[in-house]
Write a protein that holds these residues in place. Structure first.
Motif, mmCIF file in Angstrom:
data_model
loop_
_atom_site.group_PDB
_atom_site.id
_atom_site.type_symbol
_atom_site.label_atom_id
_atom_site.label_comp_id
_atom_site.label_asym_id
_atom_site.label_seq_id
_atom_site.Cartn_x
_atom_site.Cartn_y
_atom_site.Cartn_z
ATOM 1 N N UNK A 200 0.045 -9.536 -3.232
ATOM 2 C CA UNK A 200 1.329 -9.574 -3.943
ATOM 3 C C UNK A 200 1.243 -8.861 -5.285
ATOM 4 N N UNK A 201 0.038 -8.823 -5.855
ATOM 5 C CA UNK A 201 -0.200 -8.101 -7.105
ATOM 6 C C UNK A 201 0.235 -6.639 -6.983
ATOM 7 N N UNK A 202 0.204 -6.118 -5.752
ATOM 8 C CA UNK A 202 0.502 -4.695 -5.540
ATOM 9 C C UNK A 202 1.992 -4.454 -5.294
ATOM 10 N N UNK A 203 2.794 -5.523 -5.284
ATOM 11 C CA UNK A 203 4.199 -5.357 -4.898
ATOM 12 C C UNK A 203 5.147 -5.617 -6.068
ATOM 13 N N UNK B 131 2.253 -15.592 -6.943
ATOM 14 C CA UNK B 131 2.269 -16.520 -5.811
ATOM 15 C C UNK B 131 2.957 -17.801 -6.263
ATOM 16 N N UNK C 232 -4.244 2.425 0.709
ATOM 17 C CA UNK C 232 -3.904 1.730 1.945
ATOM 18 C C UNK C 232 -5.142 1.091 2.541
ATOM 19 N N UNK C 233 -4.967 -0.074 3.113
ATOM 20 C CA UNK C 233 -6.057 -0.741 3.797
ATOM 21 C C UNK C 233 -6.902 -1.607 2.892
ATOM 22 N N UNK C 234 -6.767 -1.433 1.578
ATOM 23 C CA UNK C 234 -7.477 -2.329 0.676
ATOM 24 C C UNK C 234 -6.452 -3.042 -0.185
ATOM 25 N N UNK C 235 -6.530 -4.345 -0.282
ATOM 26 C CA UNK C 235 -5.512 -5.052 -1.042
ATOM 27 C C UNK C 235 -5.639 -4.865 -2.537
ATOM 28 N N UNK C 236 -6.653 -4.147 -2.984
ATOM 29 C CA UNK C 236 -6.789 -3.963 -4.421
ATOM 30 C C UNK C 236 -7.281 -5.236 -5.076
ATOM 31 N N UNK C 237 -7.119 -5.306 -6.379
ATOM 32 C CA UNK C 237 -7.623 -6.478 -7.083
ATOM 33 C C UNK C 237 -6.477 -7.206 -7.762
ATOM 34 N N UNK C 238 -6.721 -8.430 -8.132
ATOM 35 C CA UNK C 238 -5.757 -9.198 -8.919
ATOM 36 C C UNK C 238 -6.513 -9.742 -10.123
ATOM 37 N N UNK C 239 -5.808 -10.005 -11.213
ATOM 38 C CA UNK C 239 -6.468 -10.619 -12.359
ATOM 39 C C UNK C 239 -7.043 -11.981 -11.956
ATOM 40 N N UNK D 127 -5.418 3.558 7.306
ATOM 41 C CA UNK D 127 -4.672 2.423 7.853
ATOM 42 C C UNK D 127 -3.370 2.242 7.076
ATOM 43 N N UNK E 115 -0.046 0.780 5.057
ATOM 44 C CA UNK E 115 0.160 -0.156 3.947
ATOM 45 C C UNK E 115 0.813 -1.430 4.468
ATOM 46 N N UNK F 232 5.747 -10.559 -8.180
ATOM 47 C CA UNK F 232 4.545 -10.566 -7.340
ATOM 48 C C UNK F 232 3.610 -11.732 -7.601
ATOM 49 N N UNK G 107 -1.617 -4.108 3.255
ATOM 50 C CA UNK G 107 -2.982 -3.712 2.905
ATOM 51 C C UNK G 107 -3.990 -4.481 3.762
ATOM 52 N N UNK H 275 1.247 -16.147 -0.084
ATOM 53 C CA UNK H 275 0.445 -16.779 -1.129
ATOM 54 C C UNK H 275 -0.865 -16.023 -1.374
ATOM 55 N N UNK I 109 -3.730 -15.150 -14.204
ATOM 56 C CA UNK I 109 -2.482 -15.192 -13.428
ATOM 57 C C UNK I 109 -1.642 -16.400 -13.811
ATOM 58 N N UNK J 93 -2.440 5.558 -7.855
ATOM 59 C CA UNK J 93 -2.045 4.196 -8.205
ATOM 60 C C UNK J 93 -3.059 3.270 -7.563
ATOM 61 N N UNK J 94 -3.459 2.234 -8.283
ATOM 62 C CA UNK J 94 -4.683 1.488 -7.959
ATOM 63 C C UNK J 94 -4.980 1.247 -6.479
ATOM 64 N N UNK J 95 -4.092 0.525 -5.796
ATOM 65 C CA UNK J 95 -4.452 0.141 -4.436
ATOM 66 C C UNK J 95 -4.246 1.310 -3.486
#
Lengths: 258, 292
Positions: B75-78, A107, A8-15, B2, B4, A105, B64, B70, A20, A4-6
């Protein structure tokens, strides 16, 4: 096993920011029945009823009284409820769609900007629709019988069509953003916020009235409306609209859904 | 690797109520966590804080490696559908499943569809007309089908009948095996989900009482049963978590026994049995109160 994309330790990406915000617009319009379709159906129903009333009115006026009846038509409030409906849509967006957007999810910033964009889109739709109807009303001399529903004094009467468009747009924006701001007070501070808000609003209104009486300002107030006409007044409405828009944003940024 | 989620000395007060009162813990990737506690223990508040739906009074939260407040990338991951989630006016189930994919990059429509069928969720019904169980099912489906890297389930079984609950547990495990992710499940139906949970965090009155691997926790206590006098003799010099007495028979729950302790118990004619997670947690959360 599929990752699954993200990780641990990396917040991954958002559109992108635009994507958004756009998806919040889509969320607000996910059920178009309530936000878009229903009010048009109600408007159609009111038009049919009004048409019947116009016929009754013109059948019942004494000979020679027709001009007076036509004069009176321009004060019709048959379309004003639409703006109350827009206010309710804005209130429900802040109160009910906000918690779901956060659960998804989103903001607060993206939710508010997306909702503001929704209000602009819907305002443009209503402005275009009502202006087209008012142009038809003018062109057909009141739907063939002198009735008035979309060329009333509040919509700028017989002013140029482009001005009617601006007037409708400004009124729609005003009701959306003021509704959203008042709802934001509730979402942020709940019932206590509402009580304080309406207390302060009442105080401000009484203060304003007192001031007008004190300086004997009623003629000036009347002049304001006469000089500015519906068009000028609607442009002035952009000022409280902008204030409400900003206030709503600041309140939602600190609001928590319950 | 690390973690989550990393929480340090987190506090949240509502007026005088300390809903979360100095909590620190970490959640590792790709595990199923049980967030256990009694009603009002602070479970929903804690999950709301992690997803930045609530603002902390003090302390730090990192998801992460970043603050979630904000923070679109985090938040995209949740995914977090609350137990008492509000929905837009006149929203129907189909609108929920139509809009959710716009927000979850990993959304699986096929899974959502088959779950809706299994849960017998009427797609055309308004959210506010759904029964408690159907509302739970809708939230469960969004949570599962979102396949969000960090998914929260808030008392997902409320109103679900036994069949539907089992369905949820089975489908959760099956999908988790194929698509590992970090799952936090708040519950007070402990025994029912105990086989699902890999790690348990127990909170009570806003504080963490237990933060332990589920397996270790199960092995951390034992029950001895026998005649009252034998149990009394055996427990005289030992720490006792809980005692029950019925006529001449008694049981006592003790911290795990070593080999010698087991031998002594057997010699005293006592029967040993494992303690269920639920019993353990009931003992722990009521330990301050005198049960007699």
């Amino acid at each position: 096993m599929t990752a699954i994309t993200a990780t641990a330790g990396t917040p991954g990406t958002a559109p992108s920011g635009f994507a958004r915000i756009l998806r919040v617009v889509r969320l607000n319009l996910a059920n178009p029945w309530t936000t878009v379709i229903m009010p048009w159906i109600v408007l159609g129903a009111i038009f049919v009823l009004s048409y019947g009333i116009w016929i009754l009115v013109f059948l019942s006026v004494e000979p020679g009284g027709e001009a007076e009846a036509r004069e009176g038509m321009q004060w019709s409030g048959a379309s004003m409820w639409i703006f109350v409906y827009l206010l309710v849509v804005a209130v429900q967006t802040m109160n009910l769609t906000f918690p779901l957007a956060l659960g998804y999810g989103s903001t607060r910033r993206d939710f508010y900007l997306g909702s503001a964009a929704t209000f602009v889109v819907l305002s443009v739709m209503w402005a275009l629709g009502l202006t087209i109807l008012s142009a038809i009303e003018s062109a057909t001399d009141g739907w063939g019988i002198g009735g008035r529903m979309f060329t009333t004094i509040f919509f700028g009467g017989d002013s140029p069509v482009w001005q009617r468009l601006v007037i409708c747009l400004c009124i729609s924006l005003f009701f959306f953003f003021v509704g959203a701001a008042v709802a934001s007070v509730y979402v942020r501070w709940r019932v206590l916020g509402m009580i304080v808000f309406f207390f302060l609003l009442g105080l401000a209104l009484i203060g304003a009235l007192a001031l007008i009486f004190a300086v004997d300002g009623w003629p000036a107030v009347g002049d304001f409306f006469v000089t500015n006409q519906a068009f000028g007044v609607s442009l002035w409405m952009l000022v409280p609209t902008a204030v409400a828009g900003l206030a709503g944003y600041l309140m939602i940024r600190g609001a928590t859904p319950r | 690797m690390s973690p989550v989620v990393e929480v340090r000395d987190l506090r949240k007060s509502f007026g005088k109520v300390r809903a979360v009162d100095g909590v620190s813990f970490t959640l590792e990737a790709d595990r199923i966590y049980g967030l256990l506690g009694r009603n009002g223990a602070g479970k929903t508040t804690l999950m709301s804080l992690l997803t930045a739906q609530e603002f902390a009074t003090s302390g730090t939260i990192e998801l992460f490696g970043q603050s979630p407040v904000e923070n679109a990338r985090v938040l995209e991951q949740t995914a977090f559908i609350k137990e008492n989630q509000k929905y837009p006016e006149d929203f129907r189930v189909k609108h929920l499943f139509r809009s959710a994919p716009w927000f979850f990059a990993n959304w699986n429509a096929e899974l959502a569809g088959s779950l809706a069928e299994d849960f017998r969720l009427p797609l055309d019904r308004r959210m506010k007309k759904l029964s408690r169980g159907q509302l739970s099912a809708a939230g469960v489906i969004v949570g599962l089908a979102s396949r969000a890297p960090l998914t929260f389930f808030d008392e997902p079984y409320l109103g679900l009948d036994a069949v539907a609950r089992q369905l949820f547990y089975d489908r959760l495990l099956a999908d988790y095996a194929e698509h590992p992710r970090t799952i936090v499940l708040s519950t007070h139906l402990i025994d029912e989900v105990s086989t699902l949970l890999e790690h348990v965090i127990l909170i009570d009155e806003g504080r963490i009482l237990i933060d332990s691997d589920a397996e270790d926790l199960r092995g951390s206590a034992i029950t001895v049963a026998g005649t009252a006098s034998a149990v009394d003799d055996f427990t005289r010099n030992r720490e006792v978590l809980h005692r029950d007495r019925l006529g001449g028979l008694a049981t006592a729950t003790l911290p795990a026994l070593d080999a010698a302790g087991r031998k002594d118990a057997a010699a005293a004619g006592l029967e040993l049995s494992p303690v269920s997670l639920q019993q353990l947690i009931v003992r722990t959360t009521t330990s301050g109160e005198d049960p007699s």
